[in-house]
Write an enzyme that holds these catalytic residues in place. Structure first.
Site, PDB file in Angstrom:
ATOM      1  N   LYS A  32     -23.466 -13.358  46.875  1.00  0.00           N
ATOM      2  CA  LYS A  32     -22.193 -13.393  46.738  1.00  0.00           C
ATOM      3  C   LYS A  32     -21.181 -12.618  47.523  1.00  0.00           C
ATOM      4  CE  LYS A  32     -21.881 -12.254  42.135  1.00  0.00           C
ATOM      5  NZ  LYS A  32     -23.325 -12.321  41.849  1.00  0.00           N
ATOM      6  N   ASP A  56     -16.500  -6.715  40.954  1.00  0.00           N
ATOM      7  CA  ASP A  56     -17.941  -6.554  40.514  1.00  0.00           C
ATOM      8  C   ASP A  56     -18.189  -5.015  40.210  1.00  0.00           C
ATOM      9  OD1 ASP A  56     -20.605  -6.128  39.853  1.00  0.00           O
ATOM     10  OD2 ASP A  56     -21.286  -7.555  41.437  1.00  0.00           O
ATOM     11  N   CYS A 272     -48.412 -20.158  57.126  1.00  0.00           N
ATOM     12  CA  CYS A 272     -48.029 -19.131  55.783  1.00  0.00           C
ATOM     13  C   CYS A 272     -48.138 -20.017  54.791  1.00  0.00           C
ATOM     14  CB  CYS A 272     -46.873 -18.304  56.078  1.00  0.00           C
ATOM     15  SG  CYS A 272     -46.091 -17.492  54.807  1.00  0.00           S
TER      16      CYS A 272
END
Length: 330
Positions: A32, A56, A272
């Site tokens: 975010k 936040d 991978c």
């Protein structure tokens, strides 16, 4: 899947010059802060002045830009028209309690306020909202657009519903004030308080209600406010995004952009196994996201990078992917 999809970029936000409030939110750890910082950088290229606010409690803006921010708007290094601030609800509550203690001679009211203040559910969101209210009139006149880096989903939803809840609560308080005001004033003066203080309090509440009503109206206006959902291509994050979209719709808050972060694009020659298994899982949930949101949402796909996006230069580089679709390397 529809053939005429909406462009997979956030260019639509840059083009909508009427926007005043832009929220970036989602589950914890999905990127975010990187998205909100990058969007603010892109907005700074086409708007007169941009304010980036973190609500936040973790406050990652300082880490992202490598610069210390406080509750006062500070210019971001390397930019002329981009400012940032971090709102700390806990220190705002502490400040309020200290003011009560100063006003209270015997200290009992202050200690009771302290116990109460930290025990009230949703007090963080309330104080975040109150802090924004302090700045709302001045800042919204000073800056052409304000970007919010929000707390994880649950906090954000309570924060965004707060104006509606508060507006109703203050309406009830005001009506109670007109009915019981004289009695409260009499009781207050008997207990040593000032007779006029109750009228002052109700007058303040009434003026606060006016501001909150205005903000509430703006939050529900798609010309003024939009919400950018940020997620990663995993079950829990997609589930949380759907919940967020549903709640935002219920609160009448516009949302039509979803940023899907940390996508793997392994080279064809790569052997991978872990990468190919994860990519298959991501593609499965990405297909679900397209199925759910293609018709009304811009879906922006961003890659998982080999290094952290920190500092103005790297954020500026990353921000270009919000407006130009990422091209996978051959």
């Amino acid at each position: 899947m529809s053939t005429d999809l909406l462009p997979p970029t956030l260019q639509n936000i840059l083009d909508q010059t009427s926007l005043k409030w832009i929220f970036c939110g989602g589950k914890g750890g999905v990127g975010k802060t990187t998205t909100s910082c990058s969007l603010a950088i892109q907005l700074a290229k086409c708007r007169k002045s941009v304010l980036l606010i973190s609500t936040d409690p973790a406050h990652n803006l300082s880490d992202a830009f490598g610069q210390k921010f406080s509750k006062d708007a500070t210019k971001v290094n390397g930019f002329d028209n981009l400012f940032a601030m971090e709102i700390d609800p806990t220190s705002a509550i502490q400040e309020m309690v200290e003011q009560c203690m100063l006003a209270d001679s015997n200290g009992m009211m202050g200690s009771m306020m302290q116990d109460l203040a930290f025990a009230i559910p949703g007090v963080d969101e309330a104080m975040s909202f109150a802090e924004i209210m302090k700045h709302v009139h001045v800042k919204s006149m000073e800056y052409s657009v304000i970007v919010f880096d929000t707390a994880p989903t649950g906090h954000t939803l309570r924060f965004l519903s707060f104006p509606t809840v508060l507006e109703k609560a203050l309406g009830k308080l005001s009506s109670l004030g007109s009915r019981f005001g004289p009695m409260i004033s009499q009781m207050s003066s008997m207990m040593g308080g000032e007779a006029g203080s109750q009228e002052d309090m109700f007058a303040k509440l009434e003026s606060m209600r006016g501001v909150i009503t205005e903000v509430n109206t703006q939050f529900k206006d798609p010309e003024k406010t939009t919400f950018v959902c940020v997620c990663i291509s995993e079950f829990l994050s997609l589930y949380e995004t759907e919940r967020l979209v549903q709640e935002l719709t219920a609160y009448e808050i516009d949302t039509h952009n979803i940023v899907v972060n940390q996508l793997l694009f392994p080279k064809k020659s790569s052997n991978c196994e872990h990468c190919s298994v994860r990519q298959k899982m991501q593609q499965k949930y990405l297909a679900e996201a397209h199925e759910l949101y293609d018709e009304f949402f811009h879906i922006i796909q961003l890659p998982l990078l080999t290094e952290e996006v920190r500092g103005p230069e790297k954020l500026n580089e990353f921000s270009k992917m919000l407006v130009e679709p990422y091209v996978t390397p051959e």
